[in-house]
Design a protein around this motif. Structure first.
Motif, mmCIF file in Angstrom:
data_model
loop_
_atom_site.group_PDB
_atom_site.id
_atom_site.type_symbol
_atom_site.label_atom_id
_atom_site.label_comp_id
_atom_site.label_asym_id
_atom_site.label_seq_id
_atom_site.Cartn_x
_atom_site.Cartn_y
_atom_site.Cartn_z
ATOM 1 N N THR A 36 -9.232 21.345 49.422
ATOM 2 C CA THR A 36 -8.487 20.910 48.252
ATOM 3 C C THR A 36 -8.320 19.406 48.185
ATOM 4 N N GLY A 37 -9.356 18.685 47.954
ATOM 5 C CA GLY A 37 -9.265 17.321 47.492
ATOM 6 C C GLY A 37 -8.816 16.240 48.429
ATOM 7 N N ASP A 38 -8.148 15.205 47.885
ATOM 8 C CA ASP A 38 -7.948 13.976 48.618
ATOM 9 C C ASP A 38 -6.611 13.307 48.316
ATOM 10 N N ILE A 39 -6.554 11.943 48.382
ATOM 11 C CA ILE A 39 -5.387 11.103 48.123
ATOM 12 C C ILE A 39 -4.505 11.680 47.004
ATOM 13 N N ASN A 167 -6.258 15.729 51.125
ATOM 14 C CA ASN A 167 -5.569 16.604 50.177
ATOM 15 C C ASN A 167 -4.976 15.822 48.993
ATOM 16 N N THR A 168 -5.109 16.350 47.785
ATOM 17 C CA THR A 168 -4.534 15.718 46.582
ATOM 18 C C THR A 168 -3.265 16.385 46.097
ATOM 19 N N GLU A 169 -2.893 17.532 46.666
ATOM 20 C CA GLU A 169 -1.797 18.351 46.135
ATOM 21 C C GLU A 169 -1.971 18.588 44.635
ATOM 22 N N GLY A 170 -3.209 18.816 44.231
ATOM 23 C CA GLY A 170 -3.506 19.153 42.846
ATOM 24 C C GLY A 170 -3.601 17.976 41.901
ATOM 25 N N THR A 171 -3.554 16.733 42.418
ATOM 26 C CA THR A 171 -3.604 15.564 41.539
ATOM 27 C C THR A 171 -5.008 15.012 41.342
ATOM 28 N N GLY A 172 -6.009 15.616 41.966
ATOM 29 C CA GLY A 172 -7.372 15.112 41.824
ATOM 30 C C GLY A 172 -8.388 16.160 42.219
ATOM 31 N N PRO A 173 -9.677 15.865 42.013
ATOM 32 C CA PRO A 173 -10.736 16.824 42.326
ATOM 33 C C PRO A 173 -10.913 17.009 43.823
#
Length: 263
Positions: A36-39, A167-173
């Protein structure tokens, strides 16, 4: 609990490493999930603009791409990362990846196995969350990032940029290189937030009082950059981007001589 920012679930190692660290207060645990993503709260970045940003994959990562930690290329054969990333691992588990914005796009970028790993011997005793990996295959021709040697940067109220694939916590791809700007807060602020868990002699913290922008799980070891130099290494924090809790970074200027000795 103080939570390091590697990709959780490396054969149970992440939990053991986190519990072993000194803490002074209860810290919320952010669930990184898998793949699940990034920054958190950042923007898309391009490794073409920051070629020294290195993604470190581990064969035991819970993420399908192997994403586990970040790093910074400081010579053609040396990558600076976090000590907690490499603790309890062996060289054969790791692959360093350069020039790959989307980790699923394996047709681009360069890869190298790891020949050796040095970890600061003071890690686990209130600081020293830095390590140096030696690449088996040099990334020749790739621009490197200089190390910051000025201890005043951590008290300068500078705005720095942190990079990663975590992890982005859902804020990015998902699994895509990102960046976010965060203000360095100074030791007084960091100590007031984290108490004795924070080491003013070897750490800096950065983030907004209202939260919303931060590094996160999977970004550990990655670069915090200001003035064209590596000023910090992603280390730990309470959750990710939580209001009132800035991210904590190993302060490069504190350990610069030890790092240089490995280059």
């Amino acid at each position: 609990m103080q939570i390091n920012r590697f990709r959780a679930g490396l054969l149970g190692l992440s939990c053991a490493a986190a519990i072993a660290l000194p803490v002074s207060s209860a810290h919320a645990v952010e669930d990184p999930g898998g793949g699940t993503g990034d920054i958190v709260g950042g923007d898309l970045a391009q490794t073409a603009d920051t070629p020294w940003a290195i993604q470190l994959s581990n064969v035991n990562s819970p993420d399908p791409t192997g994403e586990y930690c970040g790093g910074t290329l400081v010579t053609p054969t040396k990558v600076v990362t976090a000590a907690h990333c490499v603790e309890g691992t062996s060289t054969g588990e790791w692959t360093a990846i350069q020039g790959r914005d989307r980790l699923t796009d394996t047709s681009v970028g360069r890869e190298s196995k790891i020949a050796s790993i040095w970890s600061d011997p003071s890690y686990g005793r209130g600081g020293g969350d830095v390590a140096v990996m030696t690449l088996a295959t040099p990334f020749d021709g790739v621009p490197t990032l200089p190390l910051n040697e000025d201890p005043g940067v951590g008290e300068s109220n500078v705005t720095a940029t942190v990079y990663g694939w975590g992890n982005t916590e859902g804020t990015g791809p998902a699994n895509t290189f990102q960046k976010v700007d965060v203000p360095v807060r100074g030791d007084a602020t960091c100590s007031s937030v984290y108490g004795n868990s924070y080491n003013p002699g070897g750490e800096i913290c950065a983030g907004y009082p209202e939260g919303g922008k931060d590094s996160c799980q999977g970004d550990s070891g990655g670069p915090l950059v200001a003035g064209g130099r590596l000023i910090g290494v992603v280390s730990w924090g309470r959750g990710c981007a939580d209001p009132g809790y800035p991210g904590v970074y190993a302060e490069v200027s504190t350990y610069v001589d030890d790092i240089k000795a490995q280059l």
